[in-house]
Design an enzyme around this catalytic site. Structure first.
Site, short mmCIF file in Angstrom:
data_model
loop_
_atom_site.label_atom_id
_atom_site.label_comp_id
_atom_site.label_asym_id
_atom_site.label_seq_id
_atom_site.Cartn_x
_atom_site.Cartn_y
_atom_site.Cartn_z
N ARG A 1 0.98 -1.16 -0.08
CA ARG A 1 -0.06 0.14 0.25
C ARG A 1 0.97 1.32 0.13
NH1 ARG A 1 -2.66 2.00 4.60
NH2 ARG A 1 -2.70 -0.14 5.37
N TYR A 13 -15.45 16.98 -15.60
CA TYR A 13 -16.01 15.32 -15.40
C TYR A 13 -16.71 15.24 -14.32
CZ TYR A 13 -14.88 10.48 -15.03
OH TYR A 13 -14.99 9.15 -14.96
N ASP A 63 -6.89 18.41 -14.23
CA ASP A 63 -6.99 17.07 -15.01
C ASP A 63 -6.39 17.08 -16.20
OD1 ASP A 63 -8.00 14.96 -16.34
OD2 ASP A 63 -9.79 14.89 -15.05
N LYS A 122 -6.95 6.10 -19.74
CA LYS A 122 -7.20 6.80 -21.13
C LYS A 122 -5.98 6.40 -21.88
CE LYS A 122 -11.16 7.40 -19.25
NZ LYS A 122 -11.74 8.56 -18.38
C1 LIG Z 1 -12.02 8.92 -17.24
C2 LIG Z 1 -11.64 10.08 -16.58
C3 LIG Z 1 -11.44 10.60 -15.34
C4 LIG Z 1 -11.69 9.55 -14.12
O1 LIG Z 1 -10.64 8.44 -14.41
P1 LIG Z 1 -10.80 6.83 -13.72
O2 LIG Z 1 -9.46 6.20 -14.32
O3 LIG Z 1 -11.81 6.38 -14.75
O4 LIG Z 1 -11.19 6.76 -12.49
C5 LIG Z 1 -11.08 11.84 -14.94
N1 LIG Z 1 -11.20 12.53 -15.80
C6 LIG Z 1 -11.41 12.58 -16.94
C7 LIG Z 1 -11.26 13.76 -17.91
C8 LIG Z 1 -11.68 11.36 -17.55
O5 LIG Z 1 -11.81 11.14 -18.84
#
Ligand SMILES: *Cc1c(COP(=O)(O)O)cnc(C)c1O
Length: 395
Positions: free
Chosen positions: A59, A112, A184, A209
């Site tokens: 962890r 998001y 983000d 992604k």
């Molecule tokens: C998918 C996504 C997230 C969240 O990520 P996860 O790995 O699904 O928790 C955050 N921000 C954006 C822009 C996303 O497309």
């Protein structure tokens, strides 16, 4: 790896030899173990003197996870990166790090969804955190500042209509007021946007992604200064427990080898598809930051060196049966959420909104019923355009 500095594609294809000297294995092995045993009392006691860097328990620090964190930190130009079990694990930890009881957050509109819900529904209810939404401009961020503002949240470009914030200017404003900034940066990736270089404190990616790129892992990362990342690691991550699994990290390492190559192709194919759609008579409008028609085109060019391949467009028709018909006629664009993988995808935001709203309410939010979001994958781009073309002809 030697102290010499190489370009990203080179760095991503070479591993440090500090951890993995095992039998000359070219691919670092997976340390699939929960704990690390020590020779004696003193050895484990010494490890506890530096818990953010010592392998004691998975962890905390796992060697397979760590090699990937070091690669991502280097790629993004940050001192330290910390991998999480998901993008949301990273986002919620970073936000919690940046607020206290009664803090105030400033954010762009239409970020998001789950990140928005976490701040607006959960943190406001549980911790009295307030959130103000802006149009994303410097002036709006400035006007929204209150005495209790502790965090500027940024998502640039966004992931539905791709609005862009002036990162350098907004971060400068934040620093002058002692406000923390989080971005983000999932859409542009570290390949195309150096967010930390523009002044952002904490850069976040959903590695589910582009960084993962093969639609087979869910993961997230925060990158920033070591002092801050150590705090997040030892508090928000250790206590909430959204740690990265060694096997997922290993898959992510494999993916990072080809990230620059994949992004180059995503950019080229995404732009080709965006231009094709923009010229099509059955399409009202295309949202892609690399199109000259895009409202924030100039700002995007200034702060990004390239473009992701997630884009959206509005069909001329608002007739739901026809819109459905369009998606049904597509063969290469599979219907699904998420994006950034090798495979092309399509999603209609209307599908989610219709659960709670009427198409009229949806329109009143400034989103056309015929808004389609597509993730342009790594298939042959002419095949993709032919697929879209045939589906458009059919409606
Ligand atoms: C998918 C996504 C997230 C969240 O990520 P996860 O790995 O699904 O928790 C955050 N921000 C954006 C822009 C996303 O497309």
């Amino acid at each position: 790896m030697s102290k010499e500095k190489y370009k990203p594609s080179t760095e991503l294809c070479h591993d440090g030899d500090s951890y993995f000297t095992h039998q000359g294995a070219i691919v670092p092995p997976i340390f699939q173990n929960s704990l690390f045993a020590f020779e004696d009392w003193d050895a484990i006691s010494n490890a506890f003197d530096d818990p953010a860097e010592s392998s004691i328990y998975t962890r905390g620090v796992n060697p397979t996870v760590k090699i990937v964190e070091e690669k991502i930190a280097q790629l993004a130009g940050g001192e330290k990166a910390r991998l999480f079990a998901s993008g949301m694990g990273a986002i919620s930890a970073a936000i919690l790090h940046g607020v206290r009881q009664g803090s105030h957050i400033v954010s762009p509109q239409q970020i998001y969804g789950p990140a928005n819900n976490f701040m607006q529904d959960y943190l406001s209810e549980k911790c009295g955190v307030e959130i103000s939404y802006t149009d994303g401009s410097l002036e709006a961020y400035k006007a929204a500042i209150r005495p209790n503002t502790s965090l500027f949240y940024l998502e640039s470009p966004g992931s539905l209509k791709f609005p862009i914030q002036d990162l350098a200017a907004i971060c400068k404003l934040a620093k002058a007021h002692g406000i923390k900034t989080i971005i983000d940066n999932t859409w542009a990736t570290p390949i195309f946007q150096n967010a930390l270089g523009l002044g952002v404190d904490l850069e976040i990616h959903s590695c589910s992604k582009y960084l993962g790129g093969h639609s087979d892992i869910v993961a997230g990362v925060i990158i920033g200064a070591k002092k801050e990342l150590d705090q997040i690691q030892l508090r928000e991550q250790a206590w909430m427990g959204a740690k990265m699994a060694p096997f997922e990290a290993w898959l992510l390492l494999r993916s990072l080898r080809t990230l620059p190559l994949r992004m180059k192709q995503h950019q080229e194919s995404g732009l080709a598809v965006a231009r094709f759609l923009e010229g099509h008579p059955k399409i009202e409008r295309v949202y892609h930051p690399g199109l000259e028609s895009f409202p924030d085109y100039e700002l995007g060019r200034q702060q990004m060196s390239g473009y992701g391949s997630l884009l959206s467009f509005e069909l001329l028709t608002e007739d739901i049966d026809r819109i459905k018909q369009f998606t049904k006629q597509l063969h290469l664009f599979k219907m699904g959420v998420s994006w950034g993988g090798y495979e092309s995808l399509i999603y209609a935001p209307l599908i989610s909104y219709l659960k709670e709203q009427t198409p009229e309410q949806f329109k009143a939010m400034g989103i056309a019923p015929g808004l389609m979001r597509i993730s342009v994958g790594l298939e042959d781009v002419q095949d993709l355009m032919d697929d879209l073309s045939k589906a458009l002809e059919a409606i």
